[in-house]
Write a protein that holds these residues in place. Sequence first.
Motif, PDB file in Angstrom:
ATOM      1  N   TRP A 158     -13.838  -5.299 -41.195  1.00  0.00           N
ATOM      2  CA  TRP A 158     -12.431  -5.609 -40.918  1.00  0.00           C
ATOM      3  C   TRP A 158     -11.819  -4.289 -40.477  1.00  0.00           C
ATOM      4  O   TRP A 158     -11.895  -3.293 -41.211  1.00  0.00           O
ATOM      5  N   THR A 159     -11.222  -4.259 -39.340  1.00  0.00           N
ATOM      6  CA  THR A 159     -10.750  -2.952 -38.893  1.00  0.00           C
ATOM      7  C   THR A 159      -9.557  -3.054 -37.946  1.00  0.00           C
ATOM      8  O   THR A 159      -9.319  -4.093 -37.326  1.00  0.00           O
ATOM      9  N   THR A 160      -8.825  -1.958 -37.868  1.00  0.00           N
ATOM     10  CA  THR A 160      -7.668  -1.887 -36.988  1.00  0.00           C
ATOM     11  C   THR A 160      -8.161  -1.605 -35.572  1.00  0.00           C
ATOM     12  O   THR A 160      -8.223  -0.459 -35.154  1.00  0.00           O
ATOM     13  N   THR A 161      -8.536  -2.642 -34.852  1.00  0.00           N
ATOM     14  CA  THR A 161      -9.024  -2.400 -33.493  1.00  0.00           C
ATOM     15  C   THR A 161      -8.321  -3.275 -32.469  1.00  0.00           C
ATOM     16  O   THR A 161      -8.068  -4.452 -32.712  1.00  0.00           O
ATOM     17  N   GLN A 162      -8.042  -2.690 -31.334  1.00  0.00           N
ATOM     18  CA  GLN A 162      -7.462  -3.424 -30.214  1.00  0.00           C
ATOM     19  C   GLN A 162      -8.549  -4.123 -29.402  1.00  0.00           C
ATOM     20  O   GLN A 162      -8.240  -4.874 -28.493  1.00  0.00           O
ATOM     21  N   ALA A 163      -9.814  -3.821 -29.743  1.00  0.00           N
ATOM     22  CA  ALA A 163     -10.904  -4.324 -28.913  1.00  0.00           C
ATOM     23  C   ALA A 163     -12.107  -4.677 -29.794  1.00  0.00           C
ATOM     24  O   ALA A 163     -13.103  -3.954 -29.831  1.00  0.00           O
ATOM     25  N   PHE A 222      -0.520   0.720 -29.711  1.00  0.00           N
ATOM     26  CA  PHE A 222      -0.052   1.631 -28.657  1.00  0.00           C
ATOM     27  C   PHE A 222      -1.179   2.513 -28.135  1.00  0.00           C
ATOM     28  O   PHE A 222      -0.955   3.646 -27.740  1.00  0.00           O
ATOM     29  N   GLY A 223      -2.396   2.007 -28.201  1.00  0.00           N
ATOM     30  CA  GLY A 223      -3.538   2.749 -27.697  1.00  0.00           C
ATOM     31  C   GLY A 223      -4.255   3.549 -28.763  1.00  0.00           C
ATOM     32  O   GLY A 223      -5.396   3.960 -28.577  1.00  0.00           O
ATOM     33  N   ASN A 224      -3.602   3.755 -29.890  1.00  0.00           N
ATOM     34  CA  ASN A 224      -4.202   4.526 -30.972  1.00  0.00           C
ATOM     35  C   ASN A 224      -5.438   3.817 -31.539  1.00  0.00           C
ATOM     36  O   ASN A 224      -6.300   4.452 -32.142  1.00  0.00           O
ATOM     37  N   LYS A 225      -5.535   2.497 -31.319  1.00  0.00           N
ATOM     38  CA  LYS A 225      -6.591   1.717 -31.969  1.00  0.00           C
ATOM     39  C   LYS A 225      -7.591   1.148 -30.968  1.00  0.00           C
ATOM     40  O   LYS A 225      -8.153   0.082 -31.169  1.00  0.00           O
ATOM     41  N   VAL A 226      -7.786   1.887 -29.875  1.00  0.00           N
ATOM     42  CA  VAL A 226      -8.786   1.467 -28.892  1.00  0.00           C
ATOM     43  C   VAL A 226     -10.169   1.994 -29.287  1.00  0.00           C
ATOM     44  O   VAL A 226     -11.143   1.258 -29.325  1.00  0.00           O
ATOM     45  N   GLY A 227     -10.237   3.257 -29.631  1.00  0.00           N
ATOM     46  CA  GLY A 227     -11.534   3.888 -29.867  1.00  0.00           C
ATOM     47  C   GLY A 227     -12.056   3.695 -31.283  1.00  0.00           C
ATOM     48  O   GLY A 227     -11.409   3.112 -32.142  1.00  0.00           O
ATOM     49  N   ILE A 228     -13.271   4.206 -31.501  1.00  0.00           N
ATOM     50  CA  ILE A 228     -13.877   4.184 -32.839  1.00  0.00           C
ATOM     51  C   ILE A 228     -13.698   5.563 -33.458  1.00  0.00           C
ATOM     52  O   ILE A 228     -13.960   6.573 -32.802  1.00  0.00           O
ATOM     53  N   TYR A 229     -13.240   5.611 -34.680  1.00  0.00           N
ATOM     54  CA  TYR A 229     -13.044   6.888 -35.371  1.00  0.00           C
ATOM     55  C   TYR A 229     -14.140   7.133 -36.400  1.00  0.00           C
ATOM     56  O   TYR A 229     -14.716   6.179 -36.936  1.00  0.00           O
ATOM     57  N   GLY A 289     -12.733  11.995 -25.392  1.00  0.00           N
ATOM     58  CA  GLY A 289     -12.797  10.676 -26.015  1.00  0.00           C
ATOM     59  C   GLY A 289     -11.986   9.615 -25.314  1.00  0.00           C
ATOM     60  O   GLY A 289     -11.379   9.844 -24.276  1.00  0.00           O
ATOM     61  N   THR A 290     -11.995   8.466 -25.913  1.00  0.00           N
ATOM     62  CA  THR A 290     -11.206   7.305 -25.533  1.00  0.00           C
ATOM     63  C   THR A 290     -11.173   6.968 -24.049  1.00  0.00           C
ATOM     64  O   THR A 290     -10.199   7.241 -23.351  1.00  0.00           O
ATOM     65  N   ALA A 291     -12.219   6.360 -23.622  1.00  0.00           N
ATOM     66  CA  ALA A 291     -12.193   5.650 -22.344  1.00  0.00           C
ATOM     67  C   ALA A 291     -11.638   6.421 -21.158  1.00  0.00           C
ATOM     68  O   ALA A 291     -10.694   6.015 -20.519  1.00  0.00           O
ATOM     69  N   GLN A 292     -12.202   7.583 -20.904  1.00  0.00           N
ATOM     70  CA  GLN A 292     -11.912   8.215 -19.617  1.00  0.00           C
ATOM     71  C   GLN A 292     -13.240   8.260 -18.897  1.00  0.00           C
ATOM     72  O   GLN A 292     -13.992   9.206 -19.031  1.00  0.00           O
TER      73      GLN A 292
END
Length: 793
Positions: A217-222, A252-259, A325-328
């Motif tokens: 269970w996680t805070t993810t946009q994807a 707001f984009g903060n939750k796109v990537g994996i931390y 990081g994050t999708a570039q």
Amino acid sequence: MTTTENSTPMGFGRMHRKEDARFLRGRGHYVDDVNLPGMLHGAVLRSPHAHARVVSIDTSAAEAHPKVKAVITGQTLDGLDLAWMPTLSADVQAVLATDKVRFQGQEVAFVVADDRYAARDALELIDVDYEALPPVVDAQRALDEGAPVIRDDIDGKRDNHIFDWEAGDSGRTDEVFARADVVSAQDMLYPRVHPAPMETCGAVADMDPVTGKLTVWTTTQAPHAHRTLYALVAGLPEHKIRVISPDIGGGFGNKVGIYPGYVCAVVGSIVTGKPVKWMEDRSENLMSTSFARDYHMHGEIAASSDGKILGVRVKVLADHGAFNGTAQPTKFPAGFFSVFTGSYDIEAAHCAVTGVYTNKAPGGVAYACSFRITEAVYLIERLVDVLAFDLGMDPGELRMRNLLQPEQFPYQSKTGWEYDSGDYPRALTRAMEIAGYPELREEQKQRALAGDGTLMGIGISFFTEAVGAGPRKHMDILGLGMADGAELRVHPTGKAVLRLSCQSQGQGHETTFAQIVAEELGISPDDIDVVHGDTDQTPFGLGTYGSRSTPVSGGATAVVARRVRERAKIVASAMLEVSPDDLEWEKGRWFVQGDPDSGRTISEIALAAHSDLELPDGVEGHLDATCVYNPPNLTYPFGAYICVVDVDPETGQVQVRKFVAVDDCGVRINPMIVEGQVHGGLAEGIGMALMQVMAFDEDGNHLGGSFMDYLIPTSMECPTWELGETVTPSPHHPIGAKGIGESATVGSPAAVVNAVLDALKPYGVRHADMPLTPAAVWRALQNRPLRTDLAIT
Ligand code: MCN
Ligand code: CUM
């Protein structure tokens, strides 16, 4: 559609959000509400240094703590080949530091304990021996000869250079610059900012030791993208991973990537055989999760003396922090920055972007950015005002002169983009009408003549966005196709459930996507449940970011509903004993052409389709359908914003007095939700323009670890928004809609900054960098005499 917000429209129109029923009653269900039997709690030990060698880590005292169940370090992970994880930008990021720490707040160890407090306490029992190294904080110094090398983990790496990337035609651009009457150049910084969602990031990982199935269970946009990444990182088969994204308190984009914390929770659960919860606190979120911007830009704009813009030339130094990081994407490391020619008819343009590593948190694209379009819009809109300053021209008139004209669409931009549709002059005219632009200019002049001591400024920005990542024709950019699936089931009673791959973090998808089905099928949105955020229950798709949900999943939803309609047509033709070709659709029912009373409603058809009673052989039962939607192009929303400020030259205090926003996002599914998206984005724009910056000292110490230091806007700083709209449908989108989620954040900072600089114009100030805090404004005015000639022209 004429409906009030309290009744339910049978399709597009204003209606209150269906999800409000639970949110307003405190019944939302967030990751931190997930509590499983026997669940343990994790906490992350973070680096106090921006740059240091990790000499040794002694975890024995922490392990001896009676409530501690496991202590995980980079060494533990190294043994499992998990110490580094791939980023979405073809780099790697340390899950837990092994060799070095590379930014203050970097993850060093993970403690799993019976409760959150014990886990926190035990962090203090871990003894890390660091050998401090000189940090690289200033992006401008990162490429200096002899600068400390941050990424010596990369084979053969001897500098802090990440990439050089360019777009446009430099030869042609130099040519138009050579024949221009005026060239205005300006250095400008888009500072590092952070999206700061209300809910911080977190995960609950549960590895079932019997079935071998991992649920996160996680805070993810994807969610689907995260599942694939977990499979790659942990080496687990994808069908043994279930990612659930419950309600999300802002992304707001903060939750796109994996931390790293997510991966640690997963490893913690595998190691202990128990579910493990990890939730960040506010400081951790601000210090270590994906930031935005940090673009150091040099722009040049060339024009004829009467204000026809001819060319734009840009050089950018992009500070990406310690890990890229994050999708570039590799082939497109500056994201969509290449839309920097904005909304203007410009002959030639060229940009070059260089990315560098620094000892700061990784990230770069979070915060309603449309992948660097925010920076691009700010750059061109500031350059246009700088040019207006140099030409002594009204910035509204200069824009009107250069905007693309309706007949130029679809427009092929000088950097390779195909703008789908637009009527720009109409939007700017509308904004000027609402604002009363000539009257405002007159008031400004009168006040300057009266010399009442305060300064009035009027700022305009016009933006074009490019949203809806997915088109195959852009696969070279993203390296992967990004089709979204949708599944629609219609129950025997005509109620329905729609399953989507995208994921709402507050955008109201449960409402608007039900409205799309309602529009197509005539089933009430109240009778349609939208299911998202669970990879076991929803079709694959790459999630919500870059305002892609409406452009991509919205397309999928319209198409799947149309498929259901076509299936219903076959059933209706059997029920009415006519050929399908003789049927006509009216929202909610099929009827025989020329005989309007003969119809069968969608619920009557659904019942027949499930009961088989009226179906002859060969007609399939049920109405359910699936769809995978490959968008043919991005969508290009646009808008015209006008901001009015009062500035006190004694204190530097800026008051935003008026803000007019005219947005065009094509057909609006729910105008109320669209307006809410715009309101939020405008507040964010004011925040970035006037107060927000993620600052560091020269040692790389992070100076924005709480909301006392990192300021986010409140209602106090916001005026009553005045919104307007124009509607230019997207020609290729099934319902003509374009995205809206990031428009206001992308478009508004330039309007605010242009307004403040318009106010400072009488002092001859042409540019000042964000954030325009009272101190920054005051500084810009020092040693500058007031020039009455500038004040009243
Ligand atoms: N909409 C509409 N008509 C249109 C376009 C959109 O009614 N023509 C509705 C949509 O159906 C959806 C909402 O407006 O309910 C936003 O749609 P869209 O523009 O497709 O954006 P996404 O749903 O993909 O949301 C992502 C976007 C991004 S990338 C950021 S960042 C952001 C934003 O949305 N983060 C948000 N808005 C946010 N709003 C909230 N409350 N919380 C966030 O984290
Ligand atoms: Cu760039 S922030 Mo939104 O795309 O999730």
